[in-house]
Design an enzyme around this catalytic site. Sequence first.
Site, PDB file in Angstrom:
ATOM      1  CG  ASP A 139       6.822   3.481  -4.814  1.00  0.00           C
ATOM      2  OD1 ASP A 139       6.839   3.389  -3.566  1.00  0.00           O
ATOM      3  OD2 ASP A 139       6.476   2.546  -5.552  1.00  0.00           O
TER       4      ASP A 139
ATOM      5  CG  ASN B 133       2.277  -4.586  -0.681  1.00  0.00           C
ATOM      6  OD1 ASN B 133       1.061  -4.696  -0.772  1.00  0.00           O
ATOM      7  ND2 ASN B 133       3.113  -5.347  -1.379  1.00  0.00           N
TER       8      ASN B 133
ATOM      9  CG  ASN C  49       5.188  -6.430   1.952  1.00  0.00           C
ATOM     10  OD1 ASN C  49       5.388  -5.521   1.154  1.00  0.00           O
ATOM     11  ND2 ASN C  49       5.026  -7.678   1.569  1.00  0.00           N
TER      12      ASN C  49
ATOM     13  CG  HIS D 261       8.811  -0.249  -3.878  1.00  0.00           C
ATOM     14  ND1 HIS D 261       7.619   0.408  -4.081  1.00  0.00           N
ATOM     15  CD2 HIS D 261       8.481  -1.377  -3.166  1.00  0.00           C
ATOM     16  CE1 HIS D 261       6.627  -0.273  -3.532  1.00  0.00           C
ATOM     17  NE2 HIS D 261       7.125  -1.353  -2.959  1.00  0.00           N
TER      18      HIS D 261
END
Length: 201
Positions: free
Chosen positions: A91, A112, A66, A19
Amino acid sequence: MWLFVGLGNPGSEYERNRHNIGFMAVDEVASQYNFGTWKKKYQGEFCEGTIAGEKVIILKPMTYMNESGRSVQALSSFYKIPTSNIVAFHDELDVMPSKVKTKIGGGAGGHNGIRSMDAHLPDINYKRVRLGIGHPGDKDRVHGYVLGNFSKEDEKWLPDLLKVVAKEAPLLLKDMDARFISNIALALQPPKPKKEKIDNV
Protein backbone atom coordinates in the site's frame (compact mmCIF):
# COMPACT_ATOMS: atom_id res chain seq x y z
CA MET A 1 13.60 -17.50 -10.21
CA TRP A 2 11.55 -14.55 -8.96
CA LEU A 3 9.95 -13.74 -5.62
CA PHE A 4 6.70 -11.76 -5.40
CA VAL A 5 6.13 -10.52 -1.84
CA GLY A 6 2.73 -9.28 -0.70
CA LEU A 7 2.92 -7.11 2.41
CA GLY A 8 0.12 -7.21 4.98
CA ASN A 9 -0.92 -8.42 8.41
CA PRO A 10 -2.15 -11.97 9.13
CA GLY A 11 -5.56 -12.66 10.63
CA SER A 12 -9.17 -12.16 9.57
CA GLU A 13 -9.46 -8.85 11.45
CA TYR A 14 -6.93 -7.29 9.07
CA GLU A 15 -8.13 -8.99 5.89
CA ARG A 16 -9.88 -6.00 4.25
CA ASN A 17 -7.57 -3.30 5.70
CA ARG A 18 -6.00 -0.82 3.28
CA HIS A 19 -2.65 -1.96 4.70
CA ASN A 20 -3.36 -5.45 3.32
CA ILE A 21 -3.70 -4.55 -0.36
CA GLY A 22 -0.31 -6.24 -0.92
CA PHE A 23 -1.75 -9.56 0.28
CA MET A 24 -4.80 -9.02 -1.94
CA ALA A 25 -2.63 -8.35 -5.00
CA VAL A 26 -0.50 -11.49 -4.70
CA ASP A 27 -3.59 -13.60 -3.93
CA GLU A 28 -5.00 -12.44 -7.27
CA VAL A 29 -1.72 -13.23 -9.06
CA ALA A 30 -1.70 -16.74 -7.55
CA SER A 31 -5.32 -17.24 -8.63
CA GLN A 32 -4.94 -15.94 -12.20
CA TYR A 33 -1.83 -18.00 -12.94
CA ASN A 34 -3.02 -21.17 -11.17
CA PHE A 35 -0.19 -21.36 -8.65
CA GLY A 36 0.20 -24.44 -6.46
CA THR A 37 -1.07 -24.97 -2.92
CA TRP A 38 -0.07 -22.48 -0.23
CA LYS A 39 2.50 -23.88 2.21
CA LYS A 40 3.60 -22.59 5.63
CA LYS A 41 7.31 -22.07 6.11
CA TYR A 42 9.92 -19.30 6.33
CA GLN A 43 7.68 -17.41 8.81
CA GLY A 44 5.11 -17.01 6.07
CA GLU A 45 2.81 -18.63 3.55
CA PHE A 46 4.12 -19.26 0.05
CA CYS A 47 3.19 -20.94 -3.20
CA GLU A 48 4.96 -21.59 -6.48
CA GLY A 49 4.01 -21.20 -10.12
CA THR A 50 5.01 -19.91 -13.52
CA ILE A 51 4.40 -16.53 -15.15
CA ALA A 52 5.47 -15.91 -18.76
CA GLY A 53 7.80 -18.91 -18.61
CA GLU A 54 9.53 -17.69 -15.42
CA LYS A 55 9.39 -19.60 -12.14
CA VAL A 56 7.87 -17.36 -9.45
CA ILE A 57 7.40 -17.88 -5.71
CA ILE A 58 4.71 -15.81 -4.00
CA LEU A 59 5.23 -15.07 -0.31
CA LYS A 60 2.94 -13.54 2.31
CA PRO A 61 4.96 -12.94 5.51
CA MET A 62 2.98 -13.97 8.61
CA THR A 63 5.20 -12.00 10.96
CA TYR A 64 3.02 -8.87 11.03
CA MET A 65 4.04 -5.94 8.88
CA ASN A 66 6.89 -4.62 11.04
CA GLU A 67 8.87 -7.88 10.78
CA SER A 68 8.12 -8.77 7.14
CA GLY A 69 11.80 -8.67 6.22
CA ARG A 70 12.61 -11.70 8.39
CA SER A 71 10.33 -13.90 6.31
CA VAL A 72 11.52 -12.44 2.99
CA GLN A 73 15.16 -12.91 3.99
CA ALA A 74 14.60 -16.52 5.11
CA LEU A 75 12.92 -17.61 1.87
CA SER A 76 15.09 -15.62 -0.57
CA SER A 77 18.23 -16.87 1.16
CA PHE A 78 17.13 -20.52 0.98
CA TYR A 79 16.22 -20.30 -2.72
CA LYS A 80 19.19 -18.03 -3.50
CA ILE A 81 16.96 -15.40 -5.12
CA PRO A 82 18.90 -12.18 -5.78
CA THR A 83 17.42 -8.95 -4.42
CA SER A 84 17.02 -7.67 -7.98
CA ASN A 85 14.52 -10.52 -8.59
CA ILE A 86 12.27 -9.59 -5.67
CA VAL A 87 9.07 -7.60 -6.24
CA ALA A 88 7.21 -6.18 -3.22
CA PHE A 89 3.50 -5.30 -3.53
CA HIS A 90 2.39 -2.81 -0.88
CA ASP A 91 0.00 0.00 0.00
CA GLU A 92 1.15 3.55 -0.73
CA LEU A 93 -0.26 6.63 1.00
CA ASP A 94 1.43 9.01 -1.44
CA VAL A 95 -0.29 7.55 -4.50
CA MET A 96 -3.94 8.30 -5.28
CA PRO A 97 -6.47 5.50 -4.73
CA SER A 98 -6.68 3.05 -7.68
CA LYS A 99 -3.37 4.37 -9.13
CA VAL A 100 -0.15 2.34 -9.27
CA LYS A 101 3.50 3.32 -9.40
CA THR A 102 6.71 1.32 -9.36
CA LYS A 103 10.22 2.08 -8.20
CA ILE A 104 13.47 0.32 -7.38
CA GLY A 105 15.26 1.13 -4.13
CA GLY A 106 14.92 4.47 -2.38
CA GLY A 107 13.60 5.28 1.06
CA ALA A 108 10.91 3.35 2.91
CA GLY A 109 8.61 6.40 2.99
CA GLY A 110 7.38 5.51 6.47
CA HIS A 111 6.19 2.04 5.39
CA ASN A 112 7.18 -0.41 8.12
CA GLY A 113 7.04 -3.47 5.86
CA ILE A 114 9.45 -1.88 3.39
CA ARG A 115 11.65 -0.66 6.23
CA SER A 116 11.89 -4.22 7.56
CA MET A 117 12.74 -5.62 4.12
CA ASP A 118 15.46 -2.96 3.74
CA ALA A 119 16.91 -4.00 7.11
CA HIS A 120 17.03 -7.74 6.36
CA LEU A 121 18.01 -7.94 2.70
CA PRO A 122 21.61 -7.58 1.46
CA ASP A 123 20.65 -4.46 -0.50
CA ILE A 124 17.50 -2.43 -1.21
CA ASN A 125 17.48 -2.73 -5.00
CA TYR A 126 14.26 -4.70 -5.21
CA LYS A 127 11.23 -3.62 -7.20
CA ARG A 128 8.23 -2.10 -5.44
CA VAL A 129 4.73 -2.05 -6.82
CA ARG A 130 3.16 0.85 -4.94
CA LEU A 131 -0.60 0.38 -4.81
CA GLY A 132 -2.28 3.71 -4.12
CA ILE A 133 -4.65 4.03 -1.18
CA GLY A 134 -4.48 7.85 -0.87
CA HIS A 135 -3.80 9.89 2.24
CA PRO A 136 -6.36 10.80 4.92
CA GLY A 137 -5.05 14.37 4.88
CA ASP A 138 -3.77 14.48 8.45
CA LYS A 139 -0.71 12.55 9.63
CA ASP A 140 -2.40 11.89 12.99
CA ARG A 141 -5.10 9.92 11.15
CA VAL A 142 -2.70 7.74 9.13
CA HIS A 143 -2.52 4.82 11.60
CA GLY A 144 -6.29 4.40 11.80
CA TYR A 145 -6.65 4.96 8.07
CA VAL A 146 -4.23 2.23 6.91
CA LEU A 147 -5.57 -0.21 9.52
CA GLY A 148 -9.15 0.62 8.53
CA ASN A 149 -11.10 -1.38 5.98
CA PHE A 150 -11.53 -0.18 2.42
CA SER A 151 -14.70 1.91 2.12
CA LYS A 152 -17.70 1.01 -0.04
CA GLU A 153 -16.52 3.64 -2.51
CA ASP A 154 -13.07 1.97 -2.65
CA GLU A 155 -14.65 -1.41 -3.27
CA LYS A 156 -15.91 -0.08 -6.63
CA TRP A 157 -12.37 0.15 -8.06
CA LEU A 158 -10.42 -2.34 -5.91
CA PRO A 159 -11.40 -5.67 -7.59
CA ASP A 160 -10.70 -4.29 -11.08
CA LEU A 161 -7.35 -2.88 -9.97
CA LEU A 162 -6.23 -6.19 -8.47
CA LYS A 163 -7.26 -8.11 -11.60
CA VAL A 164 -5.38 -5.83 -13.99
CA VAL A 165 -2.26 -5.69 -11.78
CA ALA A 166 -2.16 -9.51 -11.91
CA LYS A 167 -2.89 -9.59 -15.65
CA GLU A 168 0.01 -7.22 -16.40
CA ALA A 169 2.44 -8.93 -13.97
CA PRO A 170 4.49 -10.56 -16.78
CA LEU A 171 5.75 -7.08 -17.71
CA LEU A 172 7.39 -6.77 -14.27
CA LEU A 173 9.53 -9.81 -15.05
CA LYS A 174 10.70 -8.21 -18.29
CA ASP A 175 11.61 -4.87 -16.66
CA MET A 176 8.88 -3.20 -18.70
CA ASP A 177 7.64 -1.18 -15.74
CA ALA A 178 6.53 1.86 -17.76
CA ARG A 179 4.28 -0.32 -19.92
CA PHE A 180 3.00 -2.10 -16.79
CA ILE A 181 1.88 1.28 -15.38
CA SER A 182 0.40 2.58 -18.64
CA ASN A 183 -1.50 -0.65 -19.35
CA ILE A 184 -3.07 -0.52 -15.88
CA ALA A 185 -4.05 3.13 -16.33
CA LEU A 186 -5.61 2.40 -19.74
CA ALA A 187 -7.52 -0.62 -18.45
CA LEU A 188 -9.00 1.35 -15.56
CA GLN A 189 -10.05 4.40 -17.57
CA PRO A 190 -13.78 5.05 -17.30
CA PRO A 191 -15.58 4.45 -20.58
CA LYS A 192 -16.07 7.56 -22.66
CA PRO A 193 -19.68 8.71 -22.88
CA LYS A 194 -21.25 7.93 -26.22
CA LYS A 195 -21.97 10.91 -28.39
CA GLU A 196 -25.64 11.33 -29.12
CA LYS A 197 -26.50 11.00 -32.75
CA ILE A 198 -28.24 14.11 -34.05
CA ASP A 199 -30.52 13.51 -37.00
CA ASN A 200 -30.34 15.98 -39.84
CA VAL A 201 -33.45 18.07 -40.04
